[in-house]
Design an enzyme around this catalytic site. Structure first.
Site, PDB file in Angstrom:
ATOM      1  N   LYS A 476       0.885  -1.173   0.000  1.00 47.45           N
ATOM      2  CA  LYS A 476       0.000   0.000   0.000  1.00 47.45           C
ATOM      3  C   LYS A 476       0.920   1.220   0.000  1.00 47.45           C
ATOM      4  CE  LYS A 476      -3.595   2.194   2.834  1.00 47.45           C
ATOM      5  NZ  LYS A 476      -4.326   2.040   4.107  1.00 47.45           N
ATOM      6  N   ASP A 478       1.284   5.015   0.189  1.00 49.37           N
ATOM      7  CA  ASP A 478       0.490   6.140   0.691  1.00 49.37           C
ATOM      8  C   ASP A 478       1.178   7.485   0.405  1.00 49.37           C
ATOM      9  OD1 ASP A 478      -1.548   7.401   2.044  1.00 49.37           O
ATOM     10  OD2 ASP A 478      -1.307   6.268   3.901  1.00 49.37           O
ATOM     11  N   MET A 479       0.456   8.579   0.582  1.00 50.83           N
ATOM     12  CA  MET A 479       0.999   9.933   0.346  1.00 50.83           C
ATOM     13  C   MET A 479       0.069  10.891   1.065  1.00 50.83           C
ATOM     14  SD  MET A 479       1.053  12.880  -1.524  1.00 50.83           S
ATOM     15  CE  MET A 479       2.134  13.859  -2.488  1.00 50.83           C
ATOM     16  N   ASN A 480       0.532  11.425   2.204  1.00 46.83           N
ATOM     17  CA  ASN A 480      -0.418  12.064   3.116  1.00 46.83           C
ATOM     18  C   ASN A 480      -0.350  13.568   3.277  1.00 46.83           C
ATOM     19  OD1 ASN A 480      -2.235  10.041   4.243  1.00 46.83           O
ATOM     20  ND2 ASN A 480      -0.323   9.002   4.764  1.00 46.83           N
ATOM     21  N   ASP A 548     -10.475   7.331   2.729  1.00 43.82           N
ATOM     22  CA  ASP A 548     -10.311   6.989   4.139  1.00 43.82           C
ATOM     23  C   ASP A 548     -11.662   6.858   4.822  1.00 43.82           C
ATOM     24  OD1 ASP A 548      -7.624   6.742   4.315  1.00 43.82           O
ATOM     25  OD2 ASP A 548      -7.245   8.742   5.115  1.00 43.82           O
TER      26      ASP A 548
END
Ligand code: DGJ
Length: 729
Positions: A476, A478-480, A548
C-alpha cells in the site's frame, strides 16, 4: 482503417468505434477542427467552417477580413495573433515576447501507438488495435516544433491526445503553458460535469449548465487531489445515464492540472486540459524536447453510463498493467483502523489468525511498523523495521502470517520524510524547500524532493531492500500531504518553476522501477484515501484506496462518483467497525459488506473483537465475495439509481457474455409507509432467461430490464439487498 486522410482537401477523419473526429489543414497551415461526435460517413465537412468579418476579431492577414483566429475552431490554438480565447500553449522568447504561431509542416499516420517517454499512458497489445496521427507544426520565427498526436482505438470510443514540444531553434524557449489538448465545439448547449470533494468525501458528482466565460477545475496542490479529479465531461442538457451525448476528458497525470471549458462570444465552447500553467514554466534549450501528459477523450452517444463503460474497459485492459491486471484480487485485512499505531507482533498475529479462520487471504500491515513510529510525527524515511514492535524482525512476522496460509502486505509512504528521522538528519536538503523560508508541515511531515535523481534512487533502494527482505506480495503506497514551498536545492533559479512537474516525473520513475522489479507484488496506491485516484497512478498500480471514509453510506456516494471514470477493479473498499471512525454512523454488517463487496473487498477492523454471530456473517461474506469477485472486478458496471438524486442507490455488474449478473440496492433512510417500487436492470440479454440464485425463480432478461424486480419492503435505516442471477438452462 481508423484514420482517413484526403490529400486534396487535407482533411483527416479519425474514426473510433462509433465516433468521428474530423480536422483540416487550411491553406495557410492553420489546423482547424471540424467535428467530433457520432460517427459520420463523410469526411467532407469543410463547409462547416464559416469565414466572415466580425467586429473586434482582428485579422492575421489584413487583406482577408474574413479570417480571424478568434472565430476559427482550432486544434491547438495560440495566444496573441488574433485569438483572444484561452490558448493551448504559450512560450516566451529571449527577447521577452510571448507570441508564436504554429503552422502545419507535415504529418504521419502510424499503425499502433508509440509510448510516451517517462509518462504513463494507455497502450496497445497489438498494432492493429489503434492508429496514430502525428501532425507536425512549426513556428518559423523560433524554430519551435510541436507534434500533436492523436491515437484512435479501433474497439473503443476513445481518442487519446498528447503534444511533444521540440526546440529546433538556437535560443532557449520558456514554455509558459503546454496543455495536452484543445477542442472547439460549435455551440454551448452543454452541462459541465466534474468530480469534486475533499478528504473523506472524494469524487462527488457536480453538474451545472455552461455559461458564457470560463468554467474550470484545477489542482495547485502538487497532486491530482481529493478536491478535484483531473476529469471533466460535457453533457448535452438532456443527457442522463442512458441517453444523450457525453464527452469525457481525463488527464493521465498525477500533479497540478487545469481542465476548463470556455464559452465564447458566439457560443462556441473551447475545452482544454493539461498540466496547470499556474506556477509552471519549463526551459526548453536548443535541441530539447518536452512531452505533455496524455488526455483520454471518450465520446458516448448513449449517456454517461456508456462513457463510463468505455473508460472502464480501456483502463482495465489498456492502462493498468502487470500480473494483477487480469487476476482476481485477494480479500485483505488491514490493521489500520483496528490498531492505528498501537500494536506489536502478538496483536498482529492475533488479527491475522482470526482473519485466516474467516477465509481472508492477505494480511496488510499498515503505518507504524518502521523506525520508532508510534505517532505520525516521526520516522518517515527510516524504512527499517521497528524492533520494539517486532523484536524478531519483519521476516519473522511475514513468515508467521505466511505459515498461517495468508499472504503478507506492507504499507509505505516513500515520498515523505519526517523532520525527526535519521534520513532527514543525514540529508536536510532532500525535502522540497525554498531558500530562507521555513518549510510548512502537513501531518507533521515534509515532502521529499523527487525532482532530484539521487533522492529517487535512494527511495528505490530503501523500498526495494525491504521488499526483497521477505515474501511480501502486496504494497500500500500512501501519500499524506500536499506540496508547499515547492522548490528544489538542485535546480537553478530559472528552473524552480519546473519543480512540481519534475516531482511527478520522479515519482513515475520510482513507481516504474519498483513495480517492474517486483512484478509479483500487487500495488495499491493511496493518498489519505483517494487523493491521487487518477489514471497516471493506475498505470503503475492497478488499484487505489478509494477513500479513508469507510462509512457504508458515505461510500455509496464516493464509489458511485468514482465509477464515472474509474473501473470497479481499481477501487479498494473495506468493511470497518461501527460506530464508523470517520462519521460515527452505525450501519449493519450486511450493509457495510454489500457496499464494500462492490469493490476490491477487504476488512479494516479488529477481527478478534467480533462476536461469534458477527464472525459467522463475515465468514459468509468472504465466501460469497470469492464467488462473485470475477463479476465485480471484471464485469460491465451499470449504475441504476444515483445516491446524488435521492435516498437510494443501486448498481449492477454483468459478465461480458451476459450470462451472469449481480445487482445491489441500497436504501439510505427508512421511509414511513413507502411505495412499492421496482428496480429496472440494465445490460442483460433480453432473449435469455436468468435464474435468481438460491431460488427457483426464473426471469426473462427482457422482463428484468423492461419491467424490473420488486424491491422488498426494507425496515430501518441503511438497508441493502443483493440479487444474483445466472443464465437458466
Ligand atoms: C492514510 C491512509 O489513507 C490510511 O488508510 C492509513 O494508511 C493512514 N494513512 C496511515 O497513516
Amino acid at each position: 482503417m481508423s484514420i482517413i486522410y484526403n490529400e486534396s482537401n487535407r482533411i483527416f477523419h479519425l474514426q473510433a468505434k462509433d465516433t468521428s473526429y474530423v480536422l483540416q489543414v487550411l491553406e495557410r497551415g492553420y489546423v482547424a477542427h471540424l467535428y467530433w461526435g457520432k460517427k459520420v460517413k463523410t469526411s467532407n465537412l469543410s463547409h462547416l467552417l464559416q469565414f466572415k468579418e466580425r467586429a473586434f476579431s482582428p485579422n492575421p492577414y489584413p487583406y482577408d477580413l474574413s479570417l480571424s483566429l478568434d472565430t476559427l475552431p482550432q486544434e491547438y490554438p495560440a495566444y496573441g495573433n488574433t485569438d483572444f480565447r484561452s490558448p493551448a500553449y504559450q512560450i516566451q522568447l529571449e527577447n521577452g515576447s510571448t507570441i508564436s504561431d504554429l503552422r502545419y509542416k507535415s504529418h504521419k499516420i502510424l499503425k499502433g501507438k508509440p509510448q510516451l517517454k517517462g509518462l504513463p499512458a494507455t497502450y496497445i497489445e497489438s498494432e492493429d488495435e489503434a492508429e496514430t496521427l502525428q501532425l507536425e507544426l512549426v513556428d518559423t520565427v523560433t524554430g519551435l516544433e510541436v507534434i500533436l498526436s492523436y491515437t484512435v482505438y479501433e474497439q473503443f470510443n476513445a481518442i487519446t491526445r498528447s503534444v511533444l514540444f521540440m526546440n529546433k531553434g538556437n535560443q532557449p524557449l520558456k514554455i509558459l503553458r503546454a496543455l495536452s489538448m484543445s477542442v472547439d465545439f460549435s455551440d454551448a448547449n452543454f452541462d459541465f460535469m466534474q468530480l469534486s470533494g475533499a478528504w473523506a468525501r472524494e469524487r462527488h458528482i457536480k453538474r451545472r449548465p455552461l455559461v458564457s466565460g470560463s468554467q474550470s477545475v484545477e489542482s495547485r496542490r502538487g497532486t491530482s487531489s481529493h478536491q478535484q479529479n483531473p476529469f471533466i465531461a460535457l453533457l448535452r442538457r438532456d443527457t442522463n445515464e442512458d441517453y444523450g451525448e457525453a464527452y469525457g476528458f481525463n488527464l493521465v497525470y498525477s500533479g497540478n492540472f487545469l481542465a476548463q471549458a470556455e464559452v465564447d462570444q458566439y457560443d462556441n465552447t473551447r475545452v482544454s486540459i493539461g498540466i496547470n500553467p499556474f506556477d509552471f514554466t519549463w526551459i526548453l534549450g536548443p535541441g530539447e524536447e518536452f512531452q505533455t501528459p496524455e488526455v483520454v477523450l471518450v465520446y458516448s452517444d448513449s449517456g454517461i453510463g456508456k462513457m463510463s463503460r468505455t473508460y472502464h474497459k480501456l483502463y482495465r485492459t489498456r492502462l493498468c498493467r502487470g500480473q494483477y491486471r487480469d487476476r482476481v484480487r485477494p480479500i485483505l485485512i488491514n490493521n489500520w483502523e483496528a490498531t492505528y499505531f498501537d500494536f506489536n507482533a502478538e496483536k498482529i498475529e492475533s488479527i491475522a489468525k482470526s482473519a485466516k479462520e474467516l477465509g481472508i487471504e492477505l494480511f496488510v500491515l499498515d503505518d507504524g511498523w518502521f523506525g520508532k513510529r508510534d505517532r505520525d510525527n516521526c520516522s518517515l524515511g527510516d524504512w527499517f523495521v521497528n524492533r520494539k514492535k517486532f523484536p524478531e524482525g519483519l521476516e519473522d512476522i511475514v513468515k508467521k502470517v505466511n505459515d498461517m496460509g495468508m499472504q503478507f502486505g506492507l504499507w509505505f509512504e516513500p515520498e515523505m520524510i519526517s523532520a525527526d528521522s535519521d534520513l532527514y538528519r543525514a540529508h536536510p536538503d532532500w525535502c522540497l524547500h525554498v531558500p530562507n523560508r521555513p518549510c510548512s508541515e502537513g501531518r507533521n511531515q515534509l515532502v521529499l524532493d523527487l525532482s532530484r535523481k539521487e533522492v529517487c534512487d535512494a527511495i528505490i533502494k530503501m523500498v526495494s531492500d525491504i521488499l526483497s527482505s521477505a515474501p511480501i506480495t502486496y504494497v500500500k503506497w500512501d501519500m499524506n500531504r500536499h506540496l508547499t514551498e515547492i522548490g528544489s536545492a538542485s535546480l537553478p533559479a530559472e528552473k524552480q518553476r519546473e519543480t512540481a512537474h519534475r516531482y511527478v516525473l520522479g515519482l513515475y520513475r520510482i513507481m516504474d522501477e519498483i513495480t517492474r522489479a517486483f512484478p509479483h507484488i500487487l500495488f495499491e496506491s493511496c493518498s489519505g484515501g483517494g487523493g491521487r485516484f487518477d489514471p497516471g497512478i493506475l498505470y503503475y498500480m492497478p488499484q487505489t484506496w478509494t477513500s479513508d471514509n469507510t462509512d457504508a453510506v458515505s461510500r455509496l456516494y464516493i464509489q458511485y462518483g468514482t465509477s464515472i471514470v474509474y473501473p470497479v477493479s481499481t477501487m479498494g473498499a473495506h468493511v470497518s467497525a461501527v460506530p464508523n471512525h470517520q462519521v460515527h454512523r452505525n450501519t449493519s454488517l450486511e450493509m457495510r459488506g454489500n457496499v464494500a463487496m462492490s469493490g476490491n473487498f477487504g476488512y479494516e477492523l479488529d477481527l478478534t473483537k467480533l462476536t461469534e454471530e458477527e464472525k459467522g456473517i463475515v465468514k459468509k461474506q468472504v465466501a460469497y465475495y470469492k464467488d462473485i469477485r470475477h463479476l465485480v472486478q471484471f464485469g460491465e458496471f451499470y449504475r441504476l439509481i444515483s445516491p446524488f438524486e435521492g435516498n437510494e442507490a443501486a448498481w449492477m455488474f454483468v459478465s461480458e457474455d451476459q450470462t451472469e449478473a449481480l445487482v445491489a440496492y441500497f436504501n439510505i433512510l427508512a421511509q414511513p409507509n413507502p411505495p412499492m417500487k421496482k428496480l429496472r436492470l440494465k445490460g442483460l440479454n433480453p432473449a435469455i432467461n436468468y435464474r435468481l440464485m438460491d431460488t427457483d425463480k426464473i426471469y426473462g432478461g427482457d422482463e428484468l430490464m423492461f419491467i424490473g424486480l420488486n424491491i422488498p419492503e426494507l425496515k430501518g435505516d441503511f438497508q441493502s439487498v443483493v440479487w444474483r442471477f445466472k443464465i437458466s438452462d
